[in-house]
Motif scaffolding. Structure first.
Motif, PDB file in Angstrom:
ATOM      1  N   VAL A  43       0.808  -1.246  -0.060  1.00  0.00           N
ATOM      2  CA  VAL A  43      -0.031  -0.255  -0.096  1.00  0.00           C
ATOM      3  C   VAL A  43       0.914   1.505  -0.092  1.00  0.00           C
ATOM      4  O   VAL A  43       0.430   2.270  -0.822  1.00  0.00           O
ATOM      5  N   LEU A  44       2.028   1.348   0.921  1.00  0.00           N
ATOM      6  CA  LEU A  44       2.687   2.448   1.106  1.00  0.00           C
ATOM      7  C   LEU A  44       3.446   2.642  -0.228  1.00  0.00           C
ATOM      8  O   LEU A  44       3.723   3.783  -0.791  1.00  0.00           O
ATOM      9  N   GLY A  45       4.025   1.414  -0.873  1.00  0.00           N
ATOM     10  CA  GLY A  45       4.758   1.683  -2.043  1.00  0.00           C
ATOM     11  C   GLY A  45       4.023   2.179  -3.273  1.00  0.00           C
ATOM     12  O   GLY A  45       4.531   3.127  -3.850  1.00  0.00           O
ATOM     13  N   LEU A  46       2.646   1.705  -3.351  1.00  0.00           N
ATOM     14  CA  LEU A  46       1.853   2.416  -4.447  1.00  0.00           C
ATOM     15  C   LEU A  46       1.754   3.583  -4.184  1.00  0.00           C
ATOM     16  O   LEU A  46       1.806   4.407  -5.346  1.00  0.00           O
ATOM     17  N   ALA A  47       1.454   3.989  -2.906  1.00  0.00           N
ATOM     18  CA  ALA A  47       1.290   5.429  -2.722  1.00  0.00           C
ATOM     19  C   ALA A  47       2.276   6.368  -3.021  1.00  0.00           C
ATOM     20  O   ALA A  47       2.340   7.489  -3.633  1.00  0.00           O
TER      21      ALA A  47
ATOM     22  N   VAL B  55      11.033   4.263  -7.978  1.00  0.00           N
ATOM     23  CA  VAL B  55      10.940   5.136  -6.579  1.00  0.00           C
ATOM     24  C   VAL B  55      11.521   4.457  -5.480  1.00  0.00           C
ATOM     25  O   VAL B  55      11.363   2.937  -5.338  1.00  0.00           O
ATOM     26  N   VAL B  56      12.370   4.953  -4.746  1.00  0.00           N
ATOM     27  CA  VAL B  56      13.096   4.371  -3.599  1.00  0.00           C
ATOM     28  C   VAL B  56      11.946   3.982  -2.489  1.00  0.00           C
ATOM     29  O   VAL B  56      11.374   4.919  -2.032  1.00  0.00           O
ATOM     30  N   PRO B  57      11.950   2.709  -2.173  1.00  0.00           N
ATOM     31  CA  PRO B  57      10.684   2.393  -1.575  1.00  0.00           C
ATOM     32  C   PRO B  57      11.168   2.986  -0.120  1.00  0.00           C
ATOM     33  O   PRO B  57      12.211   2.233   0.536  1.00  0.00           O
TER      34      PRO B  57
END
Lengths: 194, 191
Positions: A43-47, B55-57
Protein backbone atom coordinates in the motif's frame (compact mmCIF):
# COMPACT_ATOMS: atom_id res chain seq x y z
CA UNK A 1 8.34 -4.58 -23.24
CA UNK A 2 7.62 -7.08 -20.49
CA UNK A 3 7.87 -5.89 -16.91
CA UNK A 4 9.99 -7.84 -14.47
CA UNK A 5 7.37 -7.61 -11.75
CA UNK A 6 5.19 -10.75 -11.76
CA UNK A 7 1.45 -10.41 -11.41
CA UNK A 8 1.20 -11.70 -7.87
CA UNK A 9 0.54 -8.54 -5.93
CA UNK A 10 0.03 -9.93 -2.47
CA UNK A 11 1.03 -13.39 -1.31
CA UNK A 12 -0.31 -14.86 1.86
CA UNK A 13 -1.77 -18.01 3.30
CA UNK A 14 -5.48 -17.61 2.79
CA UNK A 15 -6.29 -19.58 5.97
CA UNK A 16 -4.21 -17.21 8.03
CA UNK A 17 -5.67 -14.14 6.41
CA UNK A 18 -9.29 -15.33 6.66
CA UNK A 19 -8.73 -16.08 10.34
CA UNK A 20 -7.25 -12.65 10.89
CA UNK A 21 -10.09 -10.97 9.01
CA UNK A 22 -12.67 -12.88 11.04
CA UNK A 23 -11.06 -11.88 14.34
CA UNK A 24 -10.58 -8.29 13.20
CA UNK A 25 -14.29 -8.11 12.30
CA UNK A 26 -15.04 -9.14 15.88
CA UNK A 27 -13.03 -6.15 17.10
CA UNK A 28 -9.63 -7.76 17.71
CA UNK A 29 -7.13 -4.96 17.06
CA UNK A 30 -4.12 -7.29 17.27
CA UNK A 31 -5.47 -9.27 14.30
CA UNK A 32 -6.09 -6.08 12.38
CA UNK A 33 -2.50 -5.04 13.10
CA UNK A 34 -1.35 -8.31 11.50
CA UNK A 35 -3.44 -7.55 8.40
CA UNK A 36 -1.84 -4.09 8.25
CA UNK A 37 1.65 -5.64 8.54
CA UNK A 38 0.87 -8.02 5.66
CA UNK A 39 -0.15 -5.25 3.28
CA UNK A 40 1.54 -2.06 4.46
CA UNK A 41 4.52 -2.35 2.11
CA UNK A 42 2.36 -2.80 -0.98
CA UNK A 43 0.00 0.00 0.00
CA UNK A 44 2.70 2.49 0.99
CA UNK A 45 4.82 1.57 -2.04
CA UNK A 46 1.96 2.20 -4.46
CA UNK A 47 1.09 5.48 -2.73
CA UNK A 48 4.73 6.60 -2.95
CA UNK A 49 4.88 5.79 -6.66
CA UNK A 50 1.68 7.68 -7.44
CA UNK A 51 2.26 10.67 -5.18
CA UNK A 52 6.09 10.88 -5.27
CA UNK A 53 5.89 12.58 -1.88
CA UNK A 54 6.69 10.85 1.42
CA UNK A 55 4.35 12.67 3.79
CA UNK A 56 1.40 12.52 1.39
CA UNK A 57 2.03 8.82 0.73
CA UNK A 58 2.00 8.08 4.48
CA UNK A 59 -1.27 9.99 4.86
CA UNK A 60 -2.78 8.05 1.97
CA UNK A 61 -1.67 4.69 3.40
CA UNK A 62 -3.16 5.52 6.81
CA UNK A 63 -6.41 6.56 5.18
CA UNK A 64 -6.53 3.27 3.26
CA UNK A 65 -6.13 1.14 6.39
CA UNK A 66 -8.72 3.16 8.30
CA UNK A 67 -11.15 2.63 5.40
CA UNK A 68 -10.25 -1.07 5.44
CA UNK A 69 -11.11 -1.31 9.13
CA UNK A 70 -14.42 0.43 8.51
CA UNK A 71 -15.28 -1.84 5.56
CA UNK A 72 -14.01 -5.20 6.86
CA UNK A 73 -17.50 -6.59 7.26
CA UNK A 74 -18.34 -5.74 3.63
CA UNK A 75 -15.37 -7.60 2.15
CA UNK A 76 -16.86 -11.04 1.66
CA UNK A 77 -13.91 -12.87 0.21
CA UNK A 78 -10.31 -12.29 1.08
CA UNK A 79 -9.28 -12.64 -2.55
CA UNK A 80 -11.05 -9.31 -3.10
CA UNK A 81 -8.81 -7.74 -0.51
CA UNK A 82 -5.75 -7.07 -2.66
CA UNK A 83 -7.80 -5.57 -5.50
CA UNK A 84 -9.76 -3.56 -2.94
CA UNK A 85 -6.54 -2.28 -1.36
CA UNK A 86 -5.05 -1.29 -4.72
CA UNK A 87 -8.26 0.44 -5.76
CA UNK A 88 -8.65 2.26 -2.45
CA UNK A 89 -4.98 3.29 -2.42
CA UNK A 90 -5.23 4.61 -5.99
CA UNK A 91 -8.40 6.50 -5.19
CA UNK A 92 -6.98 7.93 -1.96
CA UNK A 93 -3.91 9.13 -3.90
CA UNK A 94 -6.04 10.69 -6.62
CA UNK A 95 -8.09 12.49 -3.94
CA UNK A 96 -4.88 13.85 -2.41
CA UNK A 97 -3.56 14.90 -5.83
CA UNK A 98 -6.78 16.69 -6.68
CA UNK A 99 -6.93 18.43 -3.29
CA UNK A 100 -3.35 19.62 -3.74
CA UNK A 101 -4.15 20.60 -7.36
CA UNK A 102 -1.52 18.14 -8.50
CA UNK A 103 1.17 20.32 -6.94
CA UNK A 104 2.88 18.09 -4.37
CA UNK A 105 6.63 18.50 -4.13
CA UNK A 106 8.69 15.67 -5.62
CA UNK A 107 10.62 14.43 -2.59
CA UNK A 108 10.98 10.75 -3.48
CA UNK A 109 13.91 9.94 -5.72
CA UNK A 110 14.79 7.15 -8.10
CA UNK A 111 17.25 4.50 -6.95
CA UNK A 112 20.79 5.77 -7.61
CA UNK A 113 23.09 3.79 -9.88
CA UNK A 114 26.35 2.41 -8.53
CA UNK A 115 28.92 5.02 -9.62
CA UNK A 116 31.98 2.75 -9.32
CA UNK A 117 32.48 1.97 -13.04
CA UNK A 118 31.73 5.07 -15.08
CA UNK A 119 30.93 8.17 -12.99
CA UNK A 120 30.01 10.43 -15.94
CA UNK A 121 27.61 7.91 -17.43
CA UNK A 122 26.16 7.30 -13.99
CA UNK A 123 25.37 10.98 -13.44
CA UNK A 124 23.68 11.19 -16.84
CA UNK A 125 21.61 8.07 -16.14
CA UNK A 126 20.58 9.40 -12.72
CA UNK A 127 19.51 12.68 -14.31
CA UNK A 128 17.42 10.82 -16.86
CA UNK A 129 15.72 8.86 -14.10
CA UNK A 130 14.88 12.03 -12.23
CA UNK A 131 13.62 13.45 -15.51
CA UNK A 132 11.20 10.60 -16.03
CA UNK A 133 9.85 11.00 -12.48
CA UNK A 134 9.38 14.71 -13.17
CA UNK A 135 7.50 13.71 -16.33
CA UNK A 136 5.30 11.40 -14.26
CA UNK A 137 4.42 14.36 -12.10
CA UNK A 138 3.14 16.21 -15.17
CA UNK A 139 0.37 13.67 -15.76
CA UNK A 140 -3.20 14.12 -14.61
CA UNK A 141 -4.12 12.10 -11.47
CA UNK A 142 -6.08 9.52 -13.51
CA UNK A 143 -3.28 9.13 -16.07
CA UNK A 144 -0.70 8.84 -13.31
CA UNK A 145 -2.54 6.08 -11.47
CA UNK A 146 -3.06 4.12 -14.72
CA UNK A 147 0.62 4.47 -15.74
CA UNK A 148 1.88 3.49 -12.27
CA UNK A 149 -0.34 0.41 -12.14
CA UNK A 150 0.43 -0.65 -15.74
CA UNK A 151 4.07 0.35 -16.27
CA UNK A 152 5.53 0.39 -12.75
CA UNK A 153 3.48 -2.24 -10.92
CA UNK A 154 3.22 -4.39 -14.05
CA UNK A 155 -0.52 -5.18 -13.98
CA UNK A 156 -2.14 -6.18 -17.30
CA UNK A 157 -4.57 -3.64 -18.75
CA UNK A 158 -7.59 -5.77 -17.83
CA UNK A 159 -6.43 -5.96 -14.20
CA UNK A 160 -5.81 -2.21 -14.07
CA UNK A 161 -9.38 -1.72 -15.33
CA UNK A 162 -10.68 -4.07 -12.62
CA UNK A 163 -8.69 -2.32 -9.89
CA UNK A 164 -9.80 1.14 -10.96
CA UNK A 165 -13.36 -0.03 -11.69
CA UNK A 166 -13.32 1.52 -15.17
CA UNK A 167 -13.51 0.04 -18.67
CA UNK A 168 -10.45 -1.34 -20.46
CA UNK A 169 -10.99 1.29 -23.14
CA UNK A 170 -10.65 4.04 -20.52
CA UNK A 171 -7.43 2.49 -19.21
CA UNK A 172 -5.98 2.19 -22.74
CA UNK A 173 -6.83 5.82 -23.40
CA UNK A 174 -5.21 6.92 -20.11
CA UNK A 175 -2.02 4.92 -20.60
CA UNK A 176 -1.58 5.97 -24.25
CA UNK A 177 -2.04 9.65 -23.35
CA UNK A 178 0.21 9.26 -20.32
CA UNK A 179 3.00 7.55 -22.28
CA UNK A 180 2.81 10.20 -25.00
CA UNK A 181 3.06 13.02 -22.44
CA UNK A 182 6.05 11.38 -20.72
CA UNK A 183 7.80 10.82 -24.06
CA UNK A 184 7.21 14.41 -25.20
CA UNK A 185 8.42 15.87 -21.88
CA UNK A 186 11.54 13.71 -21.61
CA UNK A 187 12.57 14.13 -25.26
CA UNK A 188 12.04 17.91 -25.09
CA UNK A 189 14.16 18.18 -21.93
CA UNK A 190 16.94 16.02 -23.41
CA UNK A 191 16.96 18.08 -26.64
CA UNK A 192 17.19 21.29 -24.59
CA UNK A 193 20.15 19.93 -22.56
CA UNK A 194 21.91 18.70 -25.69
CA UNK B 1 1.04 11.77 -46.58
CA UNK B 2 -0.64 11.32 -43.24
CA UNK B 3 0.25 8.09 -41.40
CA UNK B 4 -2.66 5.70 -40.84
CA UNK B 5 -1.18 4.77 -37.44
CA UNK B 6 -1.69 7.31 -34.66
CA UNK B 7 0.72 8.21 -31.87
CA UNK B 8 -1.76 6.75 -29.35
CA UNK B 9 -1.60 3.42 -31.18
CA UNK B 10 2.20 3.53 -31.12
CA UNK B 11 2.12 4.27 -27.38
CA UNK B 12 -0.02 1.17 -26.81
CA UNK B 13 2.05 -0.89 -29.25
CA UNK B 14 5.22 0.00 -27.31
CA UNK B 15 3.71 -1.47 -24.15
CA UNK B 16 2.19 -4.53 -25.84
CA UNK B 17 -1.33 -3.24 -25.19
CA UNK B 18 -2.78 -3.72 -28.68
CA UNK B 19 -4.72 -6.75 -29.81
CA UNK B 20 -3.14 -9.17 -32.28
CA UNK B 21 -5.01 -7.65 -35.24
CA UNK B 22 -4.18 -4.08 -34.24
CA UNK B 23 -0.52 -5.01 -33.75
CA UNK B 24 -0.40 -6.60 -37.22
CA UNK B 25 -1.59 -3.36 -38.81
CA UNK B 26 1.07 -1.36 -36.94
CA UNK B 27 3.79 -3.93 -37.81
CA UNK B 28 2.93 -3.63 -41.47
CA UNK B 29 3.04 0.17 -41.35
CA UNK B 30 6.32 0.28 -39.41
CA UNK B 31 8.11 -1.71 -42.09
CA UNK B 32 7.90 1.29 -44.42
CA UNK B 33 7.65 4.41 -42.19
CA UNK B 34 10.82 5.96 -40.76
CA UNK B 35 8.92 8.67 -38.85
CA UNK B 36 6.77 6.18 -36.93
CA UNK B 37 9.85 4.06 -36.20
CA UNK B 38 11.45 7.16 -34.67
CA UNK B 39 8.41 7.83 -32.49
CA UNK B 40 8.29 4.19 -31.45
CA UNK B 41 11.99 4.30 -30.47
CA UNK B 42 11.28 7.33 -28.28
CA UNK B 43 8.42 5.46 -26.59
CA UNK B 44 10.66 2.45 -25.95
CA UNK B 45 13.39 4.72 -24.54
CA UNK B 46 11.10 6.53 -22.07
CA UNK B 47 9.35 3.32 -21.04
CA UNK B 48 12.73 1.77 -20.30
CA UNK B 49 13.68 4.85 -18.25
CA UNK B 50 10.44 4.55 -16.30
CA UNK B 51 10.99 0.84 -15.68
CA UNK B 52 14.58 1.46 -14.56
CA UNK B 53 13.66 4.34 -12.27
CA UNK B 54 11.75 2.73 -9.45
CA UNK B 55 10.99 5.09 -6.62
CA UNK B 56 13.13 4.29 -3.62
CA UNK B 57 10.73 2.44 -1.33
CA UNK B 58 10.86 4.30 1.93
CA UNK B 59 10.33 1.59 4.52
CA UNK B 60 11.30 4.02 7.26
CA UNK B 61 7.73 5.33 7.11
CA UNK B 62 6.10 1.93 7.67
CA UNK B 63 6.12 2.01 11.52
CA UNK B 64 4.66 5.54 11.47
CA UNK B 65 1.86 4.46 9.16
CA UNK B 66 1.09 1.42 11.32
CA UNK B 67 1.16 3.25 14.64
CA UNK B 68 -0.85 6.15 13.19
CA UNK B 69 -3.62 3.78 12.10
CA UNK B 70 -3.67 1.76 15.32
CA UNK B 71 -3.59 4.84 17.58
CA UNK B 72 -6.57 6.32 15.79
CA UNK B 73 -8.48 3.03 16.00
CA UNK B 74 -7.76 2.69 19.72
CA UNK B 75 -8.92 6.27 20.32
CA UNK B 76 -12.07 5.64 18.31
CA UNK B 77 -12.66 2.43 20.28
CA UNK B 78 -12.39 4.30 23.61
CA UNK B 79 -14.73 7.06 22.41
CA UNK B 80 -17.30 4.47 21.30
CA UNK B 81 -17.22 2.85 24.72
CA UNK B 82 -17.50 6.26 26.39
CA UNK B 83 -20.59 7.07 24.32
CA UNK B 84 -22.09 3.69 25.19
CA UNK B 85 -21.57 4.45 28.88
CA UNK B 86 -23.07 7.91 28.35
CA UNK B 87 -26.10 6.42 26.62
CA UNK B 88 -26.57 4.00 29.50
CA UNK B 89 -26.24 6.81 32.03
CA UNK B 90 -28.69 8.93 30.05
CA UNK B 91 -31.29 6.18 30.01
CA UNK B 92 -30.85 5.65 33.75
CA UNK B 93 -31.20 9.38 34.29
CA UNK B 94 -34.38 9.47 32.21
CA UNK B 95 -35.90 6.94 34.59
CA UNK B 96 -34.86 8.81 37.70
CA UNK B 97 -35.45 12.45 36.69
CA UNK B 98 -39.25 12.51 37.30
CA UNK B 99 -38.71 11.31 40.85
CA UNK B 100 -35.89 13.75 41.46
CA UNK B 101 -38.03 16.60 40.20
CA UNK B 102 -41.02 15.64 42.33
CA UNK B 103 -38.91 15.42 45.43
CA UNK B 104 -37.40 18.76 44.59
CA UNK B 105 -40.75 20.44 43.85
CA UNK B 106 -42.72 19.21 46.87
CA UNK B 107 -41.08 21.43 49.58
CA UNK B 108 -41.93 24.58 47.59
CA UNK B 109 -45.64 24.56 46.72
CA UNK B 110 -47.00 27.39 44.62
CA UNK B 111 -48.17 30.31 46.82
CA UNK B 112 -51.91 30.51 47.16
CA UNK B 113 -53.54 33.95 47.61
CA UNK B 114 -54.88 34.20 51.13
CA UNK B 115 -58.01 36.02 50.05
CA UNK B 116 -59.16 33.14 47.89
CA UNK B 117 -59.04 30.63 50.69
CA UNK B 118 -62.44 29.72 51.95
CA UNK B 119 -63.30 27.36 54.72
CA UNK B 120 -64.41 23.99 53.42
CA UNK B 121 -68.15 23.62 53.11
CA UNK B 122 -68.06 19.86 52.81
CA UNK B 123 -67.73 18.12 56.15
CA UNK B 124 -64.62 16.03 56.60
CA UNK B 125 -65.57 12.36 56.92
CA UNK B 126 -64.69 10.78 60.15
CA UNK B 127 -62.12 8.02 60.11
CA UNK B 128 -62.88 5.00 62.16
CA UNK B 129 -59.83 3.40 63.75
CA UNK B 130 -61.12 -0.04 62.79
CA UNK B 131 -60.85 0.66 59.03
CA UNK B 132 -57.47 -0.28 57.43
CA UNK B 133 -55.31 2.62 56.28
CA UNK B 134 -54.93 2.67 52.48
CA UNK B 135 -51.49 3.55 51.28
CA UNK B 136 -51.01 5.30 47.92
CA UNK B 137 -48.96 3.19 45.56
CA UNK B 138 -46.84 4.97 42.94
CA UNK B 139 -46.26 2.87 39.89
CA UNK B 140 -43.02 4.03 38.24
CA UNK B 141 -43.96 2.75 34.79
CA UNK B 142 -47.24 4.65 34.63
CA UNK B 143 -45.58 7.77 36.01
CA UNK B 144 -42.81 7.54 33.46
CA UNK B 145 -45.26 7.21 30.59
CA UNK B 146 -47.21 10.25 31.69
CA UNK B 147 -44.10 12.33 32.15
CA UNK B 148 -42.70 11.26 28.78
CA UNK B 149 -45.89 12.30 27.03
CA UNK B 150 -45.96 15.77 28.54
CA UNK B 151 -42.12 16.10 28.63
CA UNK B 152 -42.32 18.58 31.48
CA UNK B 153 -39.10 17.60 33.24
CA UNK B 154 -36.24 16.82 30.87
CA UNK B 155 -35.57 19.63 28.43
CA UNK B 156 -32.15 18.88 27.03
CA UNK B 157 -29.36 16.34 27.07
CA UNK B 158 -25.85 17.53 26.33
CA UNK B 159 -22.82 15.29 25.89
CA UNK B 160 -19.58 17.20 26.22
CA UNK B 161 -16.37 15.29 25.41
CA UNK B 162 -13.58 16.57 27.61
CA UNK B 163 -9.84 16.16 27.46
CA UNK B 164 -8.49 12.61 27.17
CA UNK B 165 -11.09 10.01 28.05
CA UNK B 166 -13.21 12.26 30.24
CA UNK B 167 -16.65 13.35 29.20
CA UNK B 168 -19.55 15.17 30.85
CA UNK B 169 -23.23 14.29 30.42
CA UNK B 170 -25.53 17.23 31.23
CA UNK B 171 -29.27 16.75 31.79
CA UNK B 172 -31.21 20.01 32.05
CA UNK B 173 -34.69 19.80 33.53
CA UNK B 174 -37.66 22.13 33.24
CA UNK B 175 -36.67 23.59 36.58
CA UNK B 176 -33.67 25.85 35.97
CA UNK B 177 -32.46 25.06 39.49
CA UNK B 178 -32.14 21.36 38.68
CA UNK B 179 -29.31 20.32 36.36
CA UNK B 180 -27.92 16.82 36.51
CA UNK B 181 -24.23 16.46 35.68
CA UNK B 182 -22.70 13.02 35.18
CA UNK B 183 -18.95 12.95 34.81
CA UNK B 184 -17.48 9.94 33.02
CA UNK B 185 -13.93 8.75 32.91
CA UNK B 186 -13.30 6.38 29.96
CA UNK B 187 -9.91 5.22 31.17
CA UNK B 188 -11.49 3.77 34.30
CA UNK B 189 -13.19 1.19 32.09
CA UNK B 190 -10.08 0.19 30.22
CA UNK B 191 -8.92 -3.38 30.49
Amino acid sequence: MQMAVPFVPLMFESDTLSGLVRKAREGDLASFEQIVRLHERAVLGLAQKILLNRAAASDAAQEVFLRLHKNLSRLDEERDLSAWLYRTTSNACVDILRRSRNDLSLDLVAEPIDAAENPEQTVAADQQKQLVLAALKKLSPAERQAIVLRDLEGFPTAEVARILAVSEGTVRSQISTGRAKIKDFVMAQLRRRA
Amino acid sequence: MKCPVTEEQLALYAGGDLSFDESSVVDQHLSGCARCNEILAAFHFTRQLLADAPVVPNDADLPDVRSGVLDRLRRRHRQTRCIQVAALAASLALVSVPFVHREHASPHPAPVPVASVRPPTVPVPEVHPSEPIRRAVIKPVRLRQREAKARPELRAIAFEPGSGDKAMLKLATADPNVVILIQMNGSAHEN
